[in-house]
Design a protein around this motif. Structure first.
Motif, short mmCIF file in Angstrom:
data_model
loop_
_atom_site.label_atom_id
_atom_site.label_comp_id
_atom_site.label_asym_id
_atom_site.label_seq_id
_atom_site.Cartn_x
_atom_site.Cartn_y
_atom_site.Cartn_z
N ILE A 238 0.84 -1.20 0.00
CA ILE A 238 0.00 0.00 0.00
C ILE A 238 0.87 1.25 0.00
O ILE A 238 0.59 2.22 -0.71
N GLU A 239 1.95 1.23 0.79
CA GLU A 239 2.82 2.40 0.88
C GLU A 239 3.43 2.74 -0.47
O GLU A 239 3.47 3.91 -0.88
N VAL A 242 0.56 4.17 -2.73
CA VAL A 242 0.17 5.54 -2.40
C VAL A 242 1.19 6.52 -2.95
O VAL A 242 0.84 7.55 -3.56
N TRP A 393 -6.93 -1.03 0.38
CA TRP A 393 -6.12 -0.35 -0.63
C TRP A 393 -6.85 0.87 -1.19
O TRP A 393 -6.25 1.92 -1.36
N ALA A 398 -4.44 4.25 -2.29
CA ALA A 398 -3.38 3.57 -3.03
C ALA A 398 -3.76 3.37 -4.49
O ALA A 398 -2.90 3.43 -5.38
#
Length: 463
Positions: A238-239, A242, A393, A398
């Protein structure tokens, strides 16, 4: 949330066609194509997506059986235009091998025939076999050419705009059918393409078909931020997603593109059942059915992948494994020595199958090797759990949506539409009815102005 259904007749998992009841006969692809399209439309999917591969060979039997023999994407969406009513239809075209004018004509025609539901996924590059199939030097010209792809998209849009929306005056009294001032030559000339126009098809219902592009390389990002309406990207966390979405949109905004462009969609392979245990059992079966190097005649085939042996697994986990049988249980003392890559493979097996090391249902070397040999973006669980993953998500910013790749048809796609989609609808994350009639409307994209008209307006303002 955007939901697209990726059509892969023999399934998105290489062992999917071997599952009980799975579609496994390419001669019957038309039947499963109709059924999948109607099921996706009944579930209110945004679109059905068709990828492309322009060559075949016996090696694909093991690596990706779905690519061995498949119906042409543009032909598929043309066919489905008459079989469906609301769902979007996205075909893939490789810019290295498509004639520009023909592609513009085909896609504009399909958009007209489908009442504005067509989209185009633009890809670049190919393998030497594809080059040979198109009369090119199979030793060269296979690297992705993003400049050529960009030229093609810009020229396509000019060709689609050959006719203004009100060019047909249809005046019976005067005998004037068209206003010739509203029919435009394209006269696009670039380093790779040139075309005069006008196009022989009226302007598409959507004005311009939505453009899709996949990839995360620097060149791919450049093409997406400048020209794509949908960017298809596969990102690990997800990081990462994003950060990618935020950065790509900021770059697109700096180029003058509308806020929120491009939309970001990521592929997922959901394995769904009523309970998590049932879903894990299905995934366990998929791993069991992956052909591995077990000394059988099949494994001795000249085209059998080299990454399906215990030796290959040893390299992947960072530990010499010796010569165990594939169905031997993996001892805890061995797994404790795994390098980081091996730990990731083990964690994936445990999460997706429910097995444990030295437990009642133990992890075997077969599970580890099949997971290494066939990496997937699999989400395994109940309908509620899969919906949790998609919602996490989406709500984190994201992605804007997902391309759903069913491991096999038809049971797993039906499981997704009956178990996951209703849960997303209950959470008000996905539509219960279509509100628009075109693919652009499904995706929340405005209908673009005619480029020739805009150019003329800019010229008059300058004067």
């Amino acid at each position: 949330m955007i939901l697209g259904a990726v059509f892969r007749a023999l399934g998105a998992h290489p062992a999917g066609w071997r599952m009980p009841g799975a579609h496994r006969d390419p001669l019957q692809d038309a039947r499963v194509l109709r059924r999948t399209a109607r099921a996706a439309e009944a579930a209110k999917f945004d679109y059905l997506f068709f990828g492309e591969w322009l060559a075949t060979g016996p090696d694909l039997e093991f690596r990706d059986p779905d690519l061995l023999a498949r119906i042409d994407p543009v032909s598929s969406i043309a066919y489905l235009a008459g079989v469906t009513k609301r769902i979007g239809l996205i075909a893939t075209a490789n810019t290295a091998f498509f004639d520009l004018f023909t592609l513009a004509r085909q896609t504009a025609s399909i958009d007209r025939l489908s009442s504005g539901r067509a989209g185009l996924n633009v890809v670049t590059g190919a393998d030497p076999r594809a080059a040979g199939n198109h009369g090119r030097d199979g030793r060269a010209g296979t690297e992705p050419n993003y400049d050529q792809a960009g030229e093609l998209v810009r020229a396509l849009r000019l060709l689609w705009d050959s006719w203004e929306d009100d060019a047909f005056v249809r005046n019976q009294r005067t005998g004037r059918l068209i206003d010739p001032e509203k029919l435009h030559r394209t006269d696009a000339v670039g380093d790779y393409l040139r075309v005069t126009g006008p196009l022989t098809v009226p302007r598409p219902v959507q004005g311009h078909l939505p453009i899709v592009h996949a990839g995360t390389s620097a060149h791919s990002r450049e093409l997406s931020r400048e020209l794509a309406d949908l960017a298809l990207v596969a990102l690990p966390t997800i990081e990462h997603a994003v950060a990618f979405r935020t950065d790509l949109r900021a770059q697109a905004r700096a180029l003058g593109r509308p806020q929120g462009s491009p939309l970001i969609v990521t592929p997922v392979l959901p394995v769904v059942a009523q309970t998590r245990a049932d879903a894990q059992a299905i995934y366990d079966d998929l791993l069991r059915l992956v052909p591995l190097d077990d000394g059988s005649p099949l494994a001795q085939s000249a085209d059998f992948p080299a990454n399906r042996s215990i030796r290959a697994l040893s390299a992947a986990v960072g530990v010499p494994l010796g010569t165990p049988e594939l169905d031997d249980e993996v001892p805890l003392r061995v797994t404790r020595r795994f390098a980081e890559g091996g730990q990731r493979i083990l964690e994936s097996v445990i999460a997706r199958t429910g097995r444990t090391v030295e437990g009642e249902s133990a992890v075997t070397y077969r599970h580890l090797l099949a997971t290494h040999a066939v990496p997937t973006a699999a989400i395994v669980g109940s309908g509620h759990e899969v919906a949790d993953h998609l919602a996490e998500w989406f709500e984190a910013g994201a992605v804007d949506g997902f391309n759903i790749q069913s491991p096999f048809l038809q049971a797993q796609f039906d499981a997704f539409t009956s178990l996951v989609v209703p849960e997303l609808q209950r959470r008000e994350l996905f539509r219960t009815e279509y509100e628009g009639s075109t693919l652009r409307e499904h995706l929340g994209l405005a209908r673009p102005e005619n480029l020739h008209v805009e150019e003329a307006l800019d010229a008059s303002r300058s004067a």
